[in-house]
Design a protein around this motif. Structure first.
Motif, PDB file in Angstrom:
ATOM      1  N   MET A   1       0.593  -0.902   0.196  1.00 50.19           N
ATOM      2  CA  MET A   1      -0.071   0.021  -0.078  1.00 50.19           C
ATOM      3  C   MET A   1       1.039   1.104  -0.106  1.00 50.19           C
ATOM      4  N   MET A   2       0.230   2.340  -0.916  1.00 50.68           N
ATOM      5  CA  MET A   2       0.654   3.382  -0.912  1.00 50.68           C
ATOM      6  C   MET A   2       0.179   4.724  -0.896  1.00 50.68           C
ATOM      7  N   LEU A   3       0.809   5.532   0.331  1.00 52.74           N
ATOM      8  CA  LEU A   3      -0.536   6.370   1.092  1.00 52.74           C
ATOM      9  C   LEU A   3       0.578   8.019   0.184  1.00 52.74           C
ATOM     10  N   VAL A   4      -0.055   9.000   0.180  1.00 49.16           N
ATOM     11  CA  VAL A   4       0.329  10.383  -0.055  1.00 49.16           C
ATOM     12  C   VAL A   4      -0.044  11.406   1.032  1.00 49.16           C
ATOM     13  N   THR A   5       0.322  12.322   1.432  1.00 48.17           N
ATOM     14  CA  THR A   5       0.151  13.284   2.274  1.00 48.17           C
ATOM     15  C   THR A   5      -1.093  14.120   1.328  1.00 48.17           C
ATOM     16  N   LEU A   6      -1.946  14.819   1.718  1.00 48.96           N
ATOM     17  CA  LEU A   6      -2.291  15.950   1.429  1.00 48.96           C
ATOM     18  C   LEU A   6      -3.088  16.832   2.199  1.00 48.96           C
ATOM     19  N   VAL A   7      -2.234  18.158   2.134  1.00 52.26           N
ATOM     20  CA  VAL A   7      -2.952  18.228   3.555  1.00 52.26           C
ATOM     21  C   VAL A   7      -4.381  19.519   3.321  1.00 52.26           C
ATOM     22  N   VAL A   8      -5.256  19.235   4.156  1.00 55.19           N
ATOM     23  CA  VAL A   8      -6.701  19.956   4.091  1.00 55.19           C
ATOM     24  C   VAL A   8      -6.516  21.038   5.500  1.00 55.19           C
ATOM     25  N   ASP A   9      -7.837  21.772   4.939  1.00 55.72           N
ATOM     26  CA  ASP A   9      -8.109  23.082   5.884  1.00 55.72           C
ATOM     27  C   ASP A   9      -9.352  21.608   7.053  1.00 55.72           C
ATOM     28  N   GLN A  10     -10.043  21.283   6.551  1.00 51.50           N
ATOM     29  CA  GLN A  10     -10.788  20.349   6.939  1.00 51.50           C
ATOM     30  C   GLN A  10     -11.363  19.307   6.498  1.00 51.50           C
ATOM     31  N   GLY A  46      -9.505   0.257  -6.460  1.00 49.68           N
ATOM     32  CA  GLY A  46      -8.024   0.405  -5.419  1.00 49.68           C
ATOM     33  C   GLY A  46      -7.415   0.327  -6.449  1.00 49.68           C
ATOM     34  N   HIS A  47      -6.823   1.035  -7.396  1.00 48.64           N
ATOM     35  CA  HIS A  47      -5.501   1.097  -8.187  1.00 48.64           C
ATOM     36  C   HIS A  47      -4.952   2.307  -8.029  1.00 48.64           C
ATOM     37  N   GLY A  48      -3.487   2.421  -7.726  1.00 44.23           N
ATOM     38  CA  GLY A  48      -3.143   3.095  -7.033  1.00 44.23           C
ATOM     39  C   GLY A  48      -2.753   3.479  -5.526  1.00 44.23           C
ATOM     40  N   ALA A  49      -2.688   4.919  -5.710  1.00 43.62           N
ATOM     41  CA  ALA A  49      -2.007   5.726  -4.036  1.00 43.62           C
ATOM     42  C   ALA A  49      -3.092   6.359  -4.080  1.00 43.62           C
ATOM     43  N   ARG A  50      -2.998   6.042  -2.026  1.00 40.14           N
ATOM     44  CA  ARG A  50      -4.307   6.553  -1.657  1.00 40.14           C
ATOM     45  C   ARG A  50      -3.753   7.715  -0.840  1.00 40.14           C
ATOM     46  N   LEU A  51      -4.794   7.965  -0.283  1.00 40.85           N
ATOM     47  CA  LEU A  51      -5.238  10.061  -0.126  1.00 40.85           C
ATOM     48  C   LEU A  51      -4.686   9.700   1.451  1.00 40.85           C
TER      49      LEU A  51
END
Length: 125
Positions: A1-10, A46-51
């Motif tokens: 599994m690959m995770l990419v962090t995405l910064v959000v406001d809420q 489910g293909h690719g990176a998760r956020l």
């Protein structure tokens, strides 16, 4: 599994956009206390990176919301039916920055997420 962090406001606002407008699946949502959550979304199939949707903490992180890659396309969402997904995204209020184009590698159009991060919707050739 690959995770990419995405910064959000809420958390709730981000989850609604990714799950309702883009059709992602919410795979994990855990309350970590003190207003923090572990919130993971995944493109359907489910293909690719998760956020990992991570709520900004402090001014520096808040300033990065929507501009984590300096205005370049940050993410690439692959589809097996460009026309279907392009129409569905437009109907859901997603903003495209260009009309679809055909490149040697496939059909593509750049869109913005809720925060202004740029994505390619891409159907490979």
């Amino acid at each position: 599994m690959m995770l990419v962090t995405l910064v959000v406001d809420q958390y709730d606002r981000a989850k609604a956009f990714y799950c309702n407008s883009l059709g992602f699946d919410c795979l994990e949502e855990v309350d970590l206390g003190e207003g923090k959550r572990w919130l993971v979304v995944d493109p359907s199939g489910g293909h690719g990176a998760r956020l990992l949707l991570a709520k900004a903490e402090g001014e520096v992180q808040a300033a990065a919301i929507g501009n984590q890659t300096g205005g370049r396309v940050a993410f690439f969402l692959q589809t097996d039916d460009f026309e279907r997904d392009h129409r569905a995204f437009i109907a859901a209020g997603v903003t495209f920055l260009e009309t679809p184009r055909h490149a040697p590698y496939g059909t593509v159009a750049v869109f913005e997420d809720l925060y202004g991060n740029r994505w390619d919707l891409l159907q490979p050739a």
